[in-house]
Each structure stands twice: as structure tokens, then as C-alpha cells.
Design a protein around this motif. Structure first.
Motif, mmCIF file in Angstrom:
data_model
loop_
_atom_site.group_PDB
_atom_site.id
_atom_site.type_symbol
_atom_site.label_atom_id
_atom_site.label_comp_id
_atom_site.label_asym_id
_atom_site.label_seq_id
_atom_site.Cartn_x
_atom_site.Cartn_y
_atom_site.Cartn_z
ATOM 1 N N SER A 1 -19.304 -18.770 -28.296
ATOM 2 C CA SER A 1 -20.173 -18.340 -27.203
ATOM 3 C C SER A 1 -20.316 -19.470 -26.190
ATOM 4 C CB SER A 1 -21.553 -17.948 -27.753
ATOM 5 O OG SER A 1 -22.512 -17.877 -26.718
ATOM 6 N N GLU B 1 -23.948 -20.498 -25.805
ATOM 7 C CA GLU B 1 -24.434 -21.389 -26.860
ATOM 8 C C GLU B 1 -23.969 -22.825 -26.624
ATOM 9 O OE1 GLU B 1 -23.631 -21.993 -31.614
ATOM 10 O OE2 GLU B 1 -23.876 -19.926 -30.874
ATOM 11 N N LYS C 1 -26.456 -26.032 -25.700
ATOM 12 C CA LYS C 1 -26.457 -27.260 -26.490
ATOM 13 C C LYS C 1 -26.255 -28.487 -25.586
ATOM 14 C CE LYS C 1 -24.587 -27.066 -30.534
ATOM 15 N NZ LYS C 1 -23.617 -27.019 -31.670
#
Length: 319
Positions: A197, A200, A204
């Protein structure tokens, strides 16, 4: 069994020379004559073959690449070329053949075995993409090469507050990316076996920047997609400057690690033991640190599964 041949085929891998050394010296120790076939199956077709002795493999255990050289041969694949290969083996009186390489090399060994030639396959490929063995020759060296590169990139990335995408080899198998990413402390690892993803990954990166993190490393296996497209998307979504480093053939070079030298030495010696027992069409590998062998056709069909527990561990450690 009086004379055996050894060849390296396909992409070279660090540790191939250690395997050649082991094959030659074990064979001589057991009273066999050995010939080296240069440039893989293409060299076999052309009769590029020379006798090898103890001195032929002296001072090579620490060298990368392959002293026998390697090549890909389209001619060997067709029936006329294959028959020529059988004729050359007969002319040179070669009773058994040790093939060091990956799946393409094993397919050639399988075909020779089906035609009555005693063949043994040794896994030599940095991708670690053969499912029947835990490790292939060259894999450990390749991941250490990538880990060293990650360390160098981290230094310069910290100076500029950048993210770095590192593309590694692994068109269908993400092992190089997974192992080097875990060992190198990468923030994200993108491999073909597991869906990723971008949201994601970007989340991060932003989280890391907000807590003062000065650098980020993202490892991408070459089979996933274009790393520059991934970098552009990260730039758009996070405003974090992202650079791309493509490891390419750097991963294939360099001095083999101790682990690769030991693995190559063990497998090379076992190949001679199997030939002397009358075995043919076998692939040698390593399972739970024990040498195993199985039918080469079964070895080619063995499914290569990614270690999902290890992948989950990388996500935990990179929060």
C-alpha cells in the motif's frame, strides 16, 4: 564413471568458483578425470572443453564470478543443437556432468538426464528462487552487498533529509529484498509476493519525519514495478525528496561470503558422491542445514514461498 565434466550456466553467482573447486578436487581425490566446460551449454556445443587438475582450481575459492565463464545458449534449446551437445559429450568421453546454475540451467540438465547422461544440478543463483532448497549459492553474498549499500546510502540520506529507494534483483522472488531489508533496517520492503500500500508507506515516512527521522530506506524487488514511478508518488504525497538507487549487477559481484563458500564446497563434493553412486537427474540442496537431493524435475516444480513471518517482523521493527 571415469570422466566427469563441470559447467556454470546462466547468471553468475558469488561462490560458483568455490563449487567448481570442490567438484574438481573431490573428483580427483576419488580417482576421476575432470574437464571444465567453458561458457555453459554454448561452450559444450562448441567443444570449448579443457582438462582440469588441482592447480586449475588453486586460489579461486575467494573469487567472485566463475573461472569457467557463463553464457546463455538458444542453440542448445532446439533439437539440432541438443543432439550436437550429446555428440560432444560422447566425443570427449564425459560420463557424468555437474551443472551449476539456476532453473534454466536445471532444465538443460534435466533434458540431458532424460537422454541418458548422468547429470547433477547444483543451485547457483543470487535470487534464492529455487523452492526445493533453503539457500542457493550466491544469495548470502548478494544480500550482504545490498546491506553494505544501505549503510552507505543512510549516511548521505541523513545529511540531506532524503528517502532512498533501493531496487534489488528478484523478478519473481523477493528474498533478496526481504533479507537485506530486515538486516539493513529498511522502513518499507516491497516484494512481488505480497501486495503493498503506497498510503501505508507514505504514512510511515511522514510519521518518521515528524519525530525527527533524517532518512528512510525503501527496498524494492525489481519484479514489483518501476522504482522511479514509486519515487515520484512519494514525492507528490509527502514532499519528501526521494532518490533511486538501482543495485543491478553489483549484486552478482564481489568476494563470496564464508557462508556461500561453505555451501558451495559441501554441495560440490556431494555432486561427485552422487555420480559415483550411479545417480542421475538429481538436484542437490540444503534443508535445515542438511544436504538433500531429489529428482531434478521435482526440484523445478517445488513452490518457492516467501517467509511471511519474517515479512511481518520487518513491519514491526520499522514502526
Amino acid at each position: 564413471m571415469k570422466k566427469i565434466g563441470v559447467l556454470t550456466s546462466g547468471g553468475d553467482a558469488p561462490g560458483m568458483n568455490a563449487a567448481i573447486r570442490s567438484v574438481v578436487r573431490t573428483a580427483i581425490f576419488k580417482g576421476l578425470k575432470v574437464v571444465g566446460i567453458k561458457r555453459g551449454y554454448q561452450g559444450l556445443l562448441e567443444g570449448d572443453i579443457e582438462e582440469m587438475n588441482l592447480s586449475s582450481v588453486g586460489d579461486i575459492i575467494h573469487r567472485g564470478g566463475t573461472i569457467l565463464r557463463s553464457a546463455r545458449s538458444k542453440e542448445f534449446i532446439n533439437e539440432k543443437g541438443f543432439q550436437k551437445a550429446l555428440d560432444v559429450l560422447k566425443i570427449f568421453g564425459i560420463d557424468g556432468l555437474v551443472v551449476i546454475g539456476g532453473d534454466g540451467s536445471f532444465k538443460g540438465a534435466k533434458k540431458l538426464s532424460e537422454s541418458g547422461i548422468s547429470t547433477i544440478g547444483i543451485p547457483g543463483t543470487i535470487d534464492n528462487d529455487l523452492g526445493y532448497t533453503d539457500y542457493t549459492i550466491g544469495f548470502d553474498t548478494a544480500i550482504n552487498t545490498v546491506v553494505n549499500a544501505i549503510g552507505n546510502l543512510r549516511d548521505t540520506s541523513s545529511s540531506h533529509g532524503r528517502a532512498n529507494i533501493v531496487e534489488v534483483m528478484g523478478r519473481h522472488c523477493g528474498d533478496i529484498a526481504l533479507y537485506s531489508g530486515l538486516a539493513g533496517g529498511a522502513e518499507s520492503i516491497i516484494i512481488p509476493e505480497i501486495k503493498f500500500s503506497m498510503e501505508e508507506i507514505c504514512k510511515k515516512l511522514i510519521s518518521g519525519r515528524n519525530r525527527g527521522k533524517l532518512h528512510s530506506i525503501i527496498i524494492v524487488a525489481e519484479g514489483v514495478g518501476k522504482p522511479y514511478d514509486i519515487a515520484d508518488e512519494i514525492n507528490r504525497k509527502t514532499s519528501i525528496e526521494t532518490r533511486v538507487t538501482i543495485m543491478g549487477h553489483l549484486q552478482r559481484g564481489g568476494t563470496p561470503t564464508a557462508q556461500d563458500r561453505i555451501l558451495a564446497s559441501r554441495l560440490g563434493s556431494e555432486s561427485i558422491n552422487l555420480l559415483l553412486k550411479g545417480e542421475k537427474g538429481r538436484a542437490i540442496g540444503l534443508k535445515e542445514n542438511k544436504i538433500v537431493n531429489l529428482d531434478i524435475d521435482e526440484a523445478l516444480k517445488a513452490n518457492k514461498a516467501i517467509d511471511k513471518d519474517m515479512y511481518e517482523l520487518t513491519k514491526i521493527l520499522s514502526i
